[in-house]
Write an enzyme that holds these catalytic residues in place. Structure first.
Site, PDB file in Angstrom:
ATOM      1  N   GLY A 155       0.828  -1.196   0.000  1.00 36.82           N
ATOM      2  CA  GLY A 155       0.000   0.000   0.000  1.00 36.82           C
ATOM      3  C   GLY A 155       0.864   1.248   0.000  1.00 36.82           C
ATOM      4  O   GLY A 155       1.008   1.909   1.035  1.00 36.82           O
ATOM      5  N   GLU A 193      13.185  -3.661  -3.528  1.00 39.27           N
ATOM      6  CA  GLU A 193      12.232  -3.838  -4.615  1.00 39.27           C
ATOM      7  C   GLU A 193      12.889  -3.643  -5.978  1.00 39.27           C
ATOM      8  O   GLU A 193      12.619  -4.383  -6.925  1.00 39.27           O
ATOM      9  CB  GLU A 193      11.076  -2.847  -4.451  1.00 39.27           C
ATOM     10  N   SER A 239       1.402   3.495  -3.417  1.00 41.39           N
ATOM     11  CA  SER A 239       0.877   4.486  -4.361  1.00 41.39           C
ATOM     12  C   SER A 239      -0.542   4.907  -3.996  1.00 41.39           C
ATOM     13  O   SER A 239      -1.319   4.129  -3.449  1.00 41.39           O
ATOM     14  CB  SER A 239       0.882   3.899  -5.770  1.00 41.39           C
TER      15      SER A 239
END
Length: 714
Positions: free
Chosen positions: A123, A240, A125
């Site tokens: 959660g 990421e 963007s």
């Protein structure tokens, strides 16, 4: 590095994937880590200890390293396995909990993730934020027993399937919008959570919009310090962006397309070689990112470079597959055609998730400004010595050897890489590359690389040429030198470096049997003629004509072409580093409209591209050097990759440097040309990038997917 553990987990992962493929439980998918979801496969991985493999054992992890996880993930991506269920939790949420979670959160979530019971979505963007992650509007306010989270998140992959969400929310206000952010673990089954599906271009449902309406989150589900979320999320983004999924999302397509292509034409072989060179280099960069994590660093800039370059590679894989398959795309077709449809439809998302290209390049450009003037680290200190010796001696090559030649000769540099027992200074290819990279960085033109190569070949044959200039003559494309049985050379070699200055020339010749051999000729021998020439940088590149010239055969052909090509690649990285340093200095001090050029986004983007190309070139050269140092029988393939990467980097880097310097950069008064003219010259010497790419592409198209994968990952 002890690779026993890496080999073990690679074998376990490969066996699991093979078992499921043979049973027909899944079909390979492009972008599998986002699009292929199967909880049963996740649980099968958990049973084998392959989830959370880099986490502490006391929390259900495997106690391994980030490198161990890289090996697992690349084997999964190679096969396009259904890994989406656990991917986010394993990649970044688990490590964040290990680093920042409360003891209660660690005990609750880490073993559950490792067993496949708990899955996570991201959660981050928000609907109105675009790429500006810091402009979070979702809020978390104090309540009895915890926090109440209210707001909306979008592009939340697999939120409809996940048990929990990582949520970045605003808990306070500061002078900067990055302040006052906090990370939370939110139960997706809690009251107030609503999920709305969003379908992508392929019609698939993995995206979602999630609304949080006063969702209660207990205090022990806060990650890290309240208000410290931005620092933590920056670390997470390295996890990421720096994963090998940024490189291998379309690998199933690449393998299938090569398998279906048959014999490659010249153009197809060149395109294939270019993609393979970039692929193996970026995988090596992912390896470096994992190693940095194991060393306790958050490699933010390296991860951003990997993600940016990986995005380009994934698109290039699609285009290569289109070329090789040469058929209209059919999304319903089996095999390579269906995978191509998947790759094309997934490609627009590559540039967005994990940070848009523009955001990434902003991060990279800041790193380039901070790193200005730095050089690659080396364990021996030889790089620092080279800087001290060479600084201030660069410039235009002249007709005569410059004074610095006598200095480096007296220091014994021409004996580096030659065994002490043969009269040399010792050292290995790494030391030679360090010296040559330094020469390129300081724009010093002297025949060091050529003399080292020739001297080693001569020393191994018992010939001592210490103190003299020597060079190597490698026939260009279409040229051939024949060594006859009576020990005489016939033929012509153009563009021989420093030929007119050399007392000894080592020639790569062809025997009557068709085999290659090395032979030595002495300047002044009968039938030997020089015609002076020069490259774009003004360095001597002379034509050697041999009319029955008597020669001394040398033992074994070696691979003088590969060694010479590697040293040119090393010189290219040095010259590109010099061009980047000059460019960063220029855009930092030069102002327009009242601010430095680097503050304009378009300028920063170009600086970032240049920095990323330099980093990939350095990695490719390092890997090729290691292969030669270890005596790997396929070392030439690593050299080929390095030549492809450095050739591309030189072309792009020189173009960008001149674009950013504008008019002043195209004058002889400005020193930029000392670097860029060398880049334009060296990129095509000892085999062009296209030639090396074609050789590389044709080789692995013939060897097949298994040998290709071994080469990529070894």
């Amino acid at each position: 590095m002890d690779t026993t553990k890496l080999d073990e987990v690679r074998h376990i992962t490969r066996e699991l994937v093979g078992e499921w493929l043979r049973a027909g439980k899944f079909s390979p998918v492009c972008d599998a880590w986002l699009r292929s979801y199967d909880l049963d496969f996740t649980r099968a991985m958990a049973e084998r200890g392959l989830i959370g493999i880099s986490w502490p054992v006391e929390y259900g992890g495997g106690g391994g390293s980030a490198l161990t996880r890289l090996v697992v993930t690349e084997e999964l991506l190679r096969a396009g396995a259904p890994v989406a269920a656990h991917w986010i939790a394993d990649r970044q949420i688990g490590p964040s909990i290990v680093r920042h979670g409360t003891d209660a959160a660690k005990a609750e979530f880490l073993p559950a993730i490792a067993s496949g019971e708990v899955t996570f979505c991201l959660g981050m963007s928000e609907p109105d934020s675009g790429s500006d992650l810091a402009s979070v509007r979702t809020t978390a306010t104090r309540a009895e027993g915890g926090w109440l989270v209210t707001g909306r998140k979008i592009w939340t992959s697999h939120a409809h399937r996940s048990t929990h969400a990582y949520v970045l929310a605003r808990t306070g206000k500061g002078e900067k919008k990055h302040e006052g952010l906090t990370e939370f673990i939110v139960d997706m089954a809690a009251p107030g959570v609503d999920v709305r599906p969003i379908h992508d271009l392929a019609g698939e449902h993995h995206f979602n919009e999630v609304t949080f309406d006063s969702v209660l989150v207990p205090d022990d589900h806060v990650l890290g310090a309240v208000g410290g979320g931005w620092t933590q999320v920056t670390e997470q983004l390295a996890l990421e962006r720096g994963g090998v999924e940024r490189v291998l999302s379309t690998y199933p397509l690449l393998a299938a397309a090569l398998g279906a292509a048959g014999e490659l034409g010249d153009g197809e072989a060149e395109l294939t070689g270019e993609v393979l060179a970039r692929l193996t280099t970026l995988r090596a960069m992912a390896f470096d990112v994992a190693a940095a994590m194991d060393a306790g660093r958050a490699p933010v800039h390296e991860a951003a470079m990997l993600k940016d370059l990986g995005t380009t590679l994934e698109r290039e894989v699609n285009e290569l597959a289109r070329t090789l398959l040469d058929t209209p795309v059919d999304p319903g077709a089996p095999g390579a055609e269906g995978l191509l449809a998947q790759g094309i439809l997934a490609a627009p998302g590559f540039t967005i998730r994990g940070g848009t290209t523009e955001v990434l390049r902003t991060v990279i450009s800041r790193g380039a400004v901070s790193a200005r003037g730095s050089r690659p680290a080396d364990d021996t200190g030889l790089g620092e010595v080279a800087d001290q010796v060479l600084a201030g001696h660069g410039g235009e090559p002249g007709d005569d050897l410059p004074e610095i030649w006598h200095t480096v000769r007296d220091l014994g540099w021409m004996g580096v890489g030659v065994a002490e027992t043969l009269g040399g200074e010792g050292g290995d290819p790494h030391d030679v590359v360090t010296i040559v990279e330094g020469l390129g960085r300081h724009q010093v033109s002297v025949p060091v690389a050529e003399t080292i190569l020739a001297r080693r070949a001569l020393a191994e044959a018992g010939r001592d040429v210490a103190g003299e200039v020597a060079t190597v003559a490698v026939p260009q494309l279409g040229e051939k030198v024949r060594l006859t049985a009576d020990g005489r050379l016939h033929g012509t070699v153009s563009k021989v470096p420093w030929g007119r200055h050399a007392g000894h020339v080592v020639v790569l010749a062809t025997l009557d049997s068709g085999q290659e051999a090395l032979a030595e000729v002495r300047t002044g021998a009968a039938g030997l003629h020089w015609t002076p020439g020069a490259n774009l940088a003004g360095e001597p590149r002379d034509t050697l004509r041999l009319d029955g010239t008597p020669a001394t055969p040398l033992d074994g052909p070696g691979d003088v072409l590969a060694e010479a090509a590697l040293l040119r690649a090393a010189a290219l990285t040095g010259a590109l580093a010099a061009a980047l340093d000059q460019t960063v200095t220029h855009v930092t001090v030069r102002e327009q409209f009242g601010r430095p050029l680097v503050k304009f986004q378009a300028v920063a983007q170009l600086v970032a591209r240049m920095a990323s190309e330099l980093e990939s070139a350095r990695v490719a050269v390092r890997r090729a050097t290691q292969a030669l140092a270890e005596g790997h029988p396929d070392a030439w393939t690593r050299v080929a990759a390095a030549r492809v990467i450095t050739g591309r980097a030189a072309t792009e880097g020189a173009r960008i440097a001149h674009q950013l310097h504008a008019a002043m950069g195209i004058t002889r008064e400005h020193p930029l040309h000392l670097a860029t003219r060398r880049l334009w010259s060296w990129r095509d010497e000892f085999g062009t990038a296209r030639w090396w790419a074609g050789r590389l592409g044709r080789t692995f198209a013939e060897r097949g997917p298994d040998r290709l994968w071994q080469w990529i990952t070894e």
